[in-house]
Design an enzyme around this catalytic site. Structure first.
Site, short mmCIF file in Angstrom:
data_model
loop_
_atom_site.label_atom_id
_atom_site.label_comp_id
_atom_site.label_asym_id
_atom_site.label_seq_id
_atom_site.Cartn_x
_atom_site.Cartn_y
_atom_site.Cartn_z
N SER A 73 0.79 -1.23 0.00
CA SER A 73 0.00 0.00 0.00
C SER A 73 0.82 1.28 0.00
O SER A 73 0.24 2.37 -0.04
CB SER A 73 -0.93 0.02 1.22
OG SER A 73 -2.21 0.46 0.86
N LYS A 76 -0.14 3.86 -2.60
CA LYS A 76 -1.13 4.92 -2.48
C LYS A 76 -0.50 6.31 -2.36
O LYS A 76 -1.19 7.32 -2.53
CB LYS A 76 -2.06 4.63 -1.32
CG LYS A 76 -2.91 3.37 -1.54
CD LYS A 76 -3.90 3.18 -0.41
CE LYS A 76 -4.81 1.97 -0.67
NZ LYS A 76 -4.27 0.73 -0.13
N SER A 132 -6.23 3.39 4.59
CA SER A 132 -5.68 2.71 3.42
C SER A 132 -6.77 2.07 2.57
O SER A 132 -6.67 0.92 2.14
CB SER A 132 -4.65 1.64 3.86
OG SER A 132 -3.78 1.30 2.81
N LYS A 240 3.04 6.49 5.14
CA LYS A 240 2.10 5.45 4.72
C LYS A 240 2.56 4.08 5.17
O LYS A 240 3.76 3.78 5.14
CB LYS A 240 1.97 5.45 3.18
CG LYS A 240 0.86 4.56 2.67
CD LYS A 240 -0.51 5.12 2.98
CE LYS A 240 -1.63 4.13 2.71
NZ LYS A 240 -1.67 3.03 3.70
#
Length: 294
Positions: A73, A76, A132, A240
């Site tokens: 992730s 992102k 997320s 993140k």
């Protein structure tokens, strides 16, 4: 780390194994750049790690920093960066049933978005970056590609434009695909995080621990909590988290100390909590050696 009012999010891109479960990944020795007191560098157990000085772009620490591997992730960050290059925070996106189905079918974390809700780009970026949400990623890619496939192509084009030559995206969220997973390097991801954080709008979002959206005639109420447990440490501004079985536990992180921004990435950690303790240790180490690192 429950992140939703209407759904449940694990502390990364894909739903994680139970606490204490280890993910098998290979290790490699790390190194500090000359002049940074390498003998005192914190021990890094993750498969790869990279730390850079945002002001100079200089590497402060590297461990398998140029090895390509899944980034889950952390994807992102690019999704948010690309959306902010073309959208206004006040733009409105209508959530499609396909956005909800995609996240649920893929086994990823969701922001619990409801089909038919009309949400601003700003709120969707919180939904993307805090819990997320794969549903938020799908909605943003669908609208600003336009179409998910076109958006993914733009992600790869932008990676080339930014000099991230070891980065390849297959989707906007980091979930595994039949063709494989999004891959990059710790160095590329650290550089991307540094570039993305130049936008104060994204910097604000990644620094936020909880974002609440009140119910209106256009949408339901939502409360999203940041999966990043590093937030709250001195000067930390994000960035993140990420997880898949292949990627292990990942973290892009950044902190401002004494006017100096340090950005780092950890990939392939086998223990979720250890990515945060490692990041804290690296940030503290870099802060203590700031004069030497310059």
């Amino acid at each position: 780390m429950t992140a939703l009012l209407t759904g449940v999010a694990a502390p990364a891109q894909a739903r994680q194994p139970a606490a204490g479960t280890a993910v098998a990944v290979a290790a490699a020795p790390g190194h500090a750049v000359p002049g940074t007191a390498a003998h005192s560098v914190p021990e890094v157990y993750a498969r790869a790690a990279y730390l850079l000085d945002a002001a100079t772009g200089e590497e402060l620490y590297g461990k398998a920093g140029t090895e390509r591997m899944p980034v889950a992730s952390l994807t992102k960050v690019m999704t948010a960066y690309l959306v902010l290059r073309q959208a206004k925070l006040t733009d409105t996106v209508v959530i499609d049933p396909a956005d909800v189905r995609y996240a649920n079918a893929g086994g990823g974390t969701t922001a619990g978005l409801r089909a038919g809700d009309r949400l601003t780009v700003e709120d969707l970026l919180y939904a993307l970056m805090l819990p997320s949400g794969a549903d938020a990623a799908h909605a943003l890619a669908r609208v600003y590609g336009p179409g998910v496939e076109a958006f993914t192509k733009r992600m790869n084009d932008t990676a080339r434009e930014l000099g991230l030559t070891d980065t390849t995206y297959l989707n906007a969220d980091g979930l595994p695909t039949p063709e494989g997973q999004n891959t990059s390097t710790a160095r590329d991801q650290a550089r991307l995080a540094e570039i993305a954080l130049r936008d104060p709008r994204l910097k604000k979002i990644t620094s936020t621990q909880v974002h609440t959206v009140a119910r209106t005639a256009d949408h339901a109420a939502y409360t999203w909590r940041n999966t990043n447990r590093l937030l709250g440490a001195p000067g930390v501004i994000g960035v993140k988290t990420g997880f898949t079985l292949a990627a292990g536990f990942c973290l892009a992180f950044a902190a401002e100390r004494d006017g100096r921004l340090v950005v780092g990435v950890i990939l392939g950690e086998t223990v979720s909590a250890r990515r945060y303790t490692t990041a804290r240790a690296l940030l503290d180490w870099a802060a203590e050696r700031a004069p030497a690192a310059r």
